[in-house]
Design a protein around this motif. Structure first.
Motif, mmCIF file in Angstrom:
data_model
loop_
_atom_site.group_PDB
_atom_site.id
_atom_site.type_symbol
_atom_site.label_atom_id
_atom_site.label_comp_id
_atom_site.label_asym_id
_atom_site.label_seq_id
_atom_site.Cartn_x
_atom_site.Cartn_y
_atom_site.Cartn_z
ATOM 1 N N ALA A 32 0.816 -1.218 0.000
ATOM 2 C CA ALA A 32 0.000 0.000 0.000
ATOM 3 C C ALA A 32 0.853 1.272 0.000
ATOM 4 O O ALA A 32 0.362 2.346 -0.358
ATOM 5 C CB ALA A 32 -0.931 0.011 1.211
ATOM 6 N N ASP A 33 2.140 1.165 0.370
ATOM 7 C CA ASP A 33 3.026 2.329 0.342
ATOM 8 C C ASP A 33 3.330 2.767 -1.088
ATOM 9 O O ASP A 33 3.700 3.918 -1.314
ATOM 10 C CB ASP A 33 4.343 2.031 1.071
ATOM 11 N N ARG A 34 3.189 1.824 -2.040
ATOM 12 C CA ARG A 34 3.405 2.088 -3.469
ATOM 13 C C ARG A 34 4.794 2.638 -3.764
ATOM 14 O O ARG A 34 4.972 3.474 -4.640
ATOM 15 C CB ARG A 34 2.308 2.994 -4.008
ATOM 16 N N ILE A 35 5.783 2.166 -3.028
ATOM 17 C CA ILE A 35 7.169 2.546 -3.270
ATOM 18 C C ILE A 35 7.769 1.483 -4.189
ATOM 19 O O ILE A 35 7.831 0.313 -3.832
ATOM 20 C CB ILE A 35 7.958 2.675 -1.957
ATOM 21 N N GLU A 36 8.185 1.915 -5.357
ATOM 22 C CA GLU A 36 8.646 0.991 -6.388
ATOM 23 C C GLU A 36 10.142 0.711 -6.335
ATOM 24 O O GLU A 36 10.581 -0.357 -6.712
ATOM 25 C CB GLU A 36 8.297 1.546 -7.774
ATOM 26 N N HIS A 37 10.936 1.690 -5.920
ATOM 27 C CA HIS A 37 12.386 1.527 -5.954
ATOM 28 C C HIS A 37 13.013 2.431 -4.906
ATOM 29 O O HIS A 37 12.533 3.533 -4.673
ATOM 30 C CB HIS A 37 12.910 1.882 -7.355
ATOM 31 N N VAL A 38 14.104 1.957 -4.300
ATOM 32 C CA VAL A 38 14.830 2.734 -3.289
ATOM 33 C C VAL A 38 16.314 2.603 -3.562
ATOM 34 O O VAL A 38 16.815 1.500 -3.808
ATOM 35 C CB VAL A 38 14.537 2.218 -1.856
ATOM 36 N N THR A 39 17.022 3.729 -3.531
ATOM 37 C CA THR A 39 18.480 3.695 -3.554
ATOM 38 C C THR A 39 18.988 4.328 -2.268
ATOM 39 O O THR A 39 18.330 5.207 -1.693
ATOM 40 C CB THR A 39 19.086 4.447 -4.759
ATOM 41 N N ALA A 40 20.135 3.868 -1.819
ATOM 42 C CA ALA A 40 20.764 4.400 -0.601
ATOM 43 C C ALA A 40 22.250 4.572 -0.870
ATOM 44 O O ALA A 40 22.901 3.652 -1.372
ATOM 45 C CB ALA A 40 20.537 3.443 0.559
ATOM 46 N N THR A 41 22.767 5.754 -0.553
ATOM 47 C CA THR A 41 24.190 6.032 -0.750
ATOM 48 C C THR A 41 24.750 6.755 0.469
ATOM 49 O O THR A 41 24.012 7.431 1.192
ATOM 50 C CB THR A 41 24.437 6.898 -1.999
ATOM 51 N N ALA A 42 26.045 6.588 0.674
ATOM 52 C CA ALA A 42 26.728 7.278 1.779
ATOM 53 C C ALA A 42 28.191 7.432 1.429
ATOM 54 O O ALA A 42 28.763 6.607 0.711
ATOM 55 C CB ALA A 42 26.578 6.488 3.077
ATOM 56 N N ALA A 43 28.804 8.477 1.960
ATOM 57 C CA ALA A 43 30.250 8.647 1.823
ATOM 58 C C ALA A 43 30.935 7.694 2.794
ATOM 59 O O ALA A 43 30.374 7.351 3.837
ATOM 60 C CB ALA A 43 30.637 10.090 2.131
ATOM 61 N N ALA A 44 32.123 7.257 2.468
ATOM 62 C CA ALA A 44 32.862 6.328 3.331
ATOM 63 C C ALA A 44 33.036 6.931 4.724
ATOM 64 O O ALA A 44 33.418 8.089 4.869
ATOM 65 C CB ALA A 44 34.220 6.017 2.718
ATOM 66 N N GLY A 45 32.702 6.140 5.730
ATOM 67 C CA GLY A 45 32.873 6.584 7.110
ATOM 68 C C GLY A 45 31.829 7.579 7.588
ATOM 69 O O GLY A 45 31.935 8.113 8.677
ATOM 70 N N ASP A 46 30.824 7.832 6.781
ATOM 71 C CA ASP A 46 29.792 8.804 7.143
ATOM 72 C C ASP A 46 28.668 8.106 7.885
ATOM 73 O O ASP A 46 28.345 6.958 7.614
ATOM 74 C CB ASP A 46 29.245 9.454 5.861
ATOM 75 N N ASP A 47 28.065 8.812 8.830
ATOM 76 C CA ASP A 47 26.915 8.246 9.543
ATOM 77 C C ASP A 47 25.609 8.814 8.997
ATOM 78 O O ASP A 47 24.627 8.939 9.695
ATOM 79 C CB ASP A 47 27.030 8.472 11.052
ATOM 80 N N ARG A 48 25.635 9.159 7.709
ATOM 81 C CA ARG A 48 24.448 9.663 7.021
ATOM 82 C C ARG A 48 24.230 8.826 5.769
ATOM 83 O O ARG A 48 25.170 8.504 5.055
ATOM 84 C CB ARG A 48 24.639 11.125 6.627
ATOM 85 N N VAL A 49 22.976 8.485 5.520
ATOM 86 C CA VAL A 49 22.616 7.753 4.309
ATOM 87 C C VAL A 49 21.575 8.583 3.562
ATOM 88 O O VAL A 49 20.565 8.992 4.140
ATOM 89 C CB VAL A 49 22.047 6.352 4.645
ATOM 90 N N ASP A 50 21.870 8.850 2.305
ATOM 91 C CA ASP A 50 20.927 9.568 1.446
ATOM 92 C C ASP A 50 20.035 8.552 0.759
ATOM 93 O O ASP A 50 20.523 7.610 0.131
ATOM 94 C CB ASP A 50 21.678 10.401 0.408
ATOM 95 N N LEU A 51 18.729 8.743 0.888
ATOM 96 C CA LEU A 51 17.748 7.842 0.288
ATOM 97 C C LEU A 51 17.030 8.532 -0.862
ATOM 98 O O LEU A 51 16.697 9.714 -0.773
ATOM 99 C CB LEU A 51 16.690 7.429 1.314
ATOM 100 N N VAL A 52 16.775 7.776 -1.908
ATOM 101 C CA VAL A 52 15.923 8.227 -3.005
ATOM 102 C C VAL A 52 14.871 7.146 -3.190
ATOM 103 O O VAL A 52 15.198 5.979 -3.386
ATOM 104 C CB VAL A 52 16.714 8.441 -4.311
ATOM 105 N N LEU A 53 13.611 7.543 -3.065
ATOM 106 C CA LEU A 53 12.493 6.607 -3.194
ATOM 107 C C LEU A 53 11.638 7.034 -4.379
ATOM 108 O O LEU A 53 11.379 8.225 -4.564
ATOM 109 C CB LEU A 53 11.633 6.617 -1.928
ATOM 110 N N PHE A 54 11.195 6.063 -5.162
ATOM 111 C CA PHE A 54 10.301 6.323 -6.280
ATOM 112 C C PHE A 54 8.930 5.750 -5.936
ATOM 113 O O PHE A 54 8.802 4.574 -5.622
ATOM 114 C CB PHE A 54 10.850 5.712 -7.565
ATOM 115 N N SER A 55 7.941 6.631 -5.974
ATOM 116 C CA SER A 55 6.595 6.285 -5.511
ATOM 117 C C SER A 55 5.572 6.423 -6.635
ATOM 118 O O SER A 55 5.651 7.336 -7.457
ATOM 119 C CB SER A 55 6.214 7.219 -4.361
#
Length: 98
Positions: A32-55
């Motif tokens: 029901a969330d209708r999320i078709e694709h997710v990517t996750a990226t982070a710089a080495a040693g970083d405690d942050r993850v950038d998400l891109v979701l396609f809905s």
């Protein structure tokens, strides 16, 4: 289809590979969330993850709200992500793709 972006922030020492973060999140998404694709990226040693979701939501606002709710639900349910949170600035700041 709408592209929604979020940032996940981990506390010190909560490093997890971006692909593992993606897999842990998507394991808790519902059809029901209708999320078709997710990517996750982070710089080495970083405690942050950038998400891109396609809905496949009906509007960008619906896509953003549904994607945010799905991510928050996954963060609550996945014990491996207990030290992670959505950034306060997390918003659906992607252009709609038709």
């Amino acid at each position: 289809m709408y592209m929604i972006t979020f940032k996940l922030i981990g506390s010190c020492g909560s490093l997890i590979a971006p692909n593992d973060v993606r897999d842990l999140l998507t394991a808790h998404f519902a059809p029901a969330d209708r999320i078709e694709h997710v990517t996750a990226t982070a710089a080495a040693g970083d405690d942050r993850v950038d998400l891109v979701l396609f809905s496949l939501a009906g509007s960008e606002a619906e896509a953003m709200l549904t994607a945010r709710a799905a991510c928050l639900r996954a963060l609550e349910r996945a014990p491996e992500l207990i030290a992670w949170r959505l950034s306060d600035g997390a918003a659906g700041d992607g252009p709609g793709i038709r």
